[in-house]
Design an enzyme around this catalytic site. Structure first.
Site, PDB file in Angstrom:
ATOM      1  N   ASP A 160      87.522  -9.861  53.947  1.00  0.00           N
ATOM      2  CA  ASP A 160      88.031 -11.113  53.375  1.00  0.00           C
ATOM      3  C   ASP A 160      89.540 -11.003  53.136  1.00  0.00           C
ATOM      4  O   ASP A 160      90.116  -9.914  53.260  1.00  0.00           O
ATOM      5  CB  ASP A 160      87.265 -11.413  52.074  1.00  0.00           C
ATOM      6  N   GLU A 192      88.904 -12.768  58.286  1.00  0.00           N
ATOM      7  CA  GLU A 192      89.239 -14.117  57.796  1.00  0.00           C
ATOM      8  C   GLU A 192      90.753 -14.334  57.872  1.00  0.00           C
ATOM      9  O   GLU A 192      91.296 -15.207  57.192  1.00  0.00           O
ATOM     10  CB  GLU A 192      88.709 -14.322  56.372  1.00  0.00           C
ATOM     11  N   TRP A 193      91.407 -13.562  58.688  1.00  0.00           N
ATOM     12  CA  TRP A 193      92.868 -13.596  58.823  1.00  0.00           C
ATOM     13  C   TRP A 193      93.404 -15.012  59.066  1.00  0.00           C
ATOM     14  O   TRP A 193      94.240 -15.506  58.281  1.00  0.00           O
ATOM     15  CB  TRP A 193      93.244 -12.571  59.895  1.00  0.00           C
ATOM     16  N   PRO A 194      92.939 -15.740  60.111  1.00  0.00           N
ATOM     17  CA  PRO A 194      93.552 -17.060  60.321  1.00  0.00           C
ATOM     18  C   PRO A 194      93.311 -18.059  59.187  1.00  0.00           C
ATOM     19  O   PRO A 194      94.184 -18.863  58.882  1.00  0.00           O
ATOM     20  CB  PRO A 194      92.931 -17.547  61.634  1.00  0.00           C
ATOM     21  N   LEU A 195      92.151 -17.984  58.548  1.00  0.00           N
ATOM     22  CA  LEU A 195      91.869 -18.900  57.431  1.00  0.00           C
ATOM     23  C   LEU A 195      92.960 -18.804  56.360  1.00  0.00           C
ATOM     24  O   LEU A 195      93.437 -19.809  55.837  1.00  0.00           O
ATOM     25  CB  LEU A 195      90.491 -18.576  56.838  1.00  0.00           C
ATOM     26  N   TYR A 196      93.368 -17.584  56.060  1.00  0.00           N
ATOM     27  CA  TYR A 196      94.363 -17.404  54.995  1.00  0.00           C
ATOM     28  C   TYR A 196      95.791 -17.605  55.492  1.00  0.00           C
ATOM     29  O   TYR A 196      96.707 -17.733  54.693  1.00  0.00           O
ATOM     30  CB  TYR A 196      94.203 -16.012  54.352  1.00  0.00           C
ATOM     31  N   ASP A 220      84.979 -22.345  53.561  1.00  0.00           N
ATOM     32  CA  ASP A 220      83.596 -21.868  53.429  1.00  0.00           C
ATOM     33  C   ASP A 220      82.612 -23.014  53.638  1.00  0.00           C
ATOM     34  O   ASP A 220      82.820 -24.123  53.151  1.00  0.00           O
ATOM     35  CB  ASP A 220      83.356 -21.332  52.004  1.00  0.00           C
TER      36      ASP A 220
END
Ligand code: GLA
Length: 432
Positions: A160, A192-196, A220
């Site tokens: 995460d 979850e790199w691109p999400l953040y 999510d």
């Protein structure tokens, strides 16, 4: 009631993914399994809720059911722990440790148990100082934590991105990827790199694909149709950026399947399953497999839908048309076949008919093609040609899923497919 007439003349065709995938030999097809988060969240109260708290029992029971009830046979392989499994403190050597009360046997024993069932175990950690639930993060401990997971015989890491300076995200995710590789154990790496990164800048999907086996891009998933719709809308509006990055070894992850829970009607569950197949998404269920209704179970285990998701070519599908409150999504399959999903986005009234007709020049059905309907019911729709027309009935917020197989006059001549972007709006045409 019949809705729009639509001339099907489109297809999202792209050359095989150009960028190299993470070279660990894993996730050649989208990952399939079970992940606790959406259904069980951070329930740590084993005194009051022993059956649903995050404890070794939960994963052992899920593994048991996965073997007994046909899940493993259908392809679901990974039993995955999400947040809230560790102790709030690292041990005297600085290693992560499982909460001793909820995981009395420890993670290694749990991995042994899951392996004894022929399944694999996934675990969760965070690139920053803390996990999203406030448990110890891995920043400063990447090599140590990767080694701990390898020593425990873990098979997948969901990593995460909470509590991390966004400018250091890339470095963090890459360093953990290297640390996992250095252990010598095959550990599937879910990021979850691109999400953040999206709130700050457009992520570099080439680097992400070289680093991770799949990656979350967006919010999510919740147990609601509005959540599933928002994920589909985000994916469609970013498809030109993200879909080319998908392929064997690396996948866009639109988050868990919530089929079998409380929030989706059966038609909406079918839509999630069909569209996750079209998107070549990891199929990670978050539900209670000990207590699931037969219809949801049948849908999640539907071999025809799973085969679309797992197609060896690994193309992610595209939204190719929006018309008359229908969305058409298409995924290129092996053997020149095509999967088509028609989603009825009109949430009022009853079933509406959708006309499907091969346009002139749409060679998949020229001279002939075979059309099979998979959802809402399995039905052979027979041999079609450029002059025939099919009407399919789609319920509100439901999806019809079809496969189209060309019948070539010379089956030894492979189709040469290429795609053209002929207008500002996406419009794909197959030419030969
Ligand atoms: C983030 C992730 C979720 C889940 C939770 C756990 O929100 O995106 O998938 O892992 O953290 O705290």
């Amino acid at each position: 009631m019949l809705g729009g007439v639509f001339l099907l003349s489109l297809l999202g065709l792209l050359p095989p993914p150009a960028a190299d995938a993470l070279d660990n030999g894993l996730a050649l097809q989208p990952t399939m399994g079970w992940l606790h988060w959406e259904r069980f969240m951070c329930n740590t109260d084993c005194d009051r809720d022993p059956d649903n708290c995050i404890s070794e029992r939960l994963y052992m029971q899920m593994a048991d059911v996965m073997v007994k009830e046909g899940w493993k046979e259908a392809g679901y392989e990974y039993v995955c722990i999400d947040d809230c499994w560790p102790s709030h403190q690292r041990d005297a050597q600085g290693r992560l440790q499982a909460d001793p009360k909820r995981f009395p046997g420890g993670i290694k024993k749990l991995a042994d148990y899951v392996h004894s069932k022929g399944l694999k175990l996934g675990i969760y950690a965070d690139v920053g100082t803390k996990t999203c639930g406030g448990y110890p993060g891995s920043l400063g401990y990447y090599e140590a934590d990767a080694q701990t997971f390898a020593d425990w015989d873990v098979d997948l890491l969901k990593f995460d991105g909470c509590y991390m300076d966004w400018t250091l995200l890339g470095e963090g995710y890459i360093n953990m990827s290297k640390a996992l590789n250095k252990t010598g154990r095959s550990i599937l790496y879910s990021c979850e790199w691109p999400l953040y990164e999206w709130p700050h800048q457009q992520p570099n999907y080439k680097a992400i694909r070289e680093t991770c086996n799949h990656w979350r891009n967006f919010d999510d998933v919740y147990d609601s149709w509005s959540s599933v719709k928002s994920i589909l809308a985000w994916t469609a509006s970013h498809q030109d950026i993200i879909a080319p990055a998908a392929g064997p070894g690396g996948w866009n992850d639109p988050d868990m399947l919530v089929i079998g829970n409380f929030g989706l009607s059966h038609d909406q569950q079918e839509s999630q399953m069909a569209l996750w197949a079209i998107m070549a998404a990891p199929l990670l269920m978050s539900n209670d497999l000990r207590d699931i209704c037969p219809r949801s179970k049948g849908l999640l285990q539907n071999r025809h839908i799973i085969a679309i998701n797992q197609d060896p070519l690994g193309y992610q599908g595209y939204l190719t048309a929006k018309m008359d409150s229908f969305e058409v999504w298409e995924k290129r399959l092996s053997a020149n076949r095509l999967a088509v999903a028609v989603l009825n986005t009109q949430e009022i009234g009853g079933a509406r008919g959708f006309f499907l007709r091969a346009a002139p020049g749409w060679k998949i059905c020229d001279p002939q093609c075979n059309v099979t309907q998979i959802l809402p019911q399995y039905k052979e729709l027979g041999v079609q040609n450029p002059h025939t027309k099919i009407v399919i009935s789609v319920n509100p917020s439901g999806t019809a899923l079809l496969t189209i197989t060309p019948i070539s006059s010379d089956s030894n001549t492979p189709y040469k497919l290429h795609w053209q972007d002929t207008s500002v709006k996406r419009k794909h045409t197959i030419t030969f």
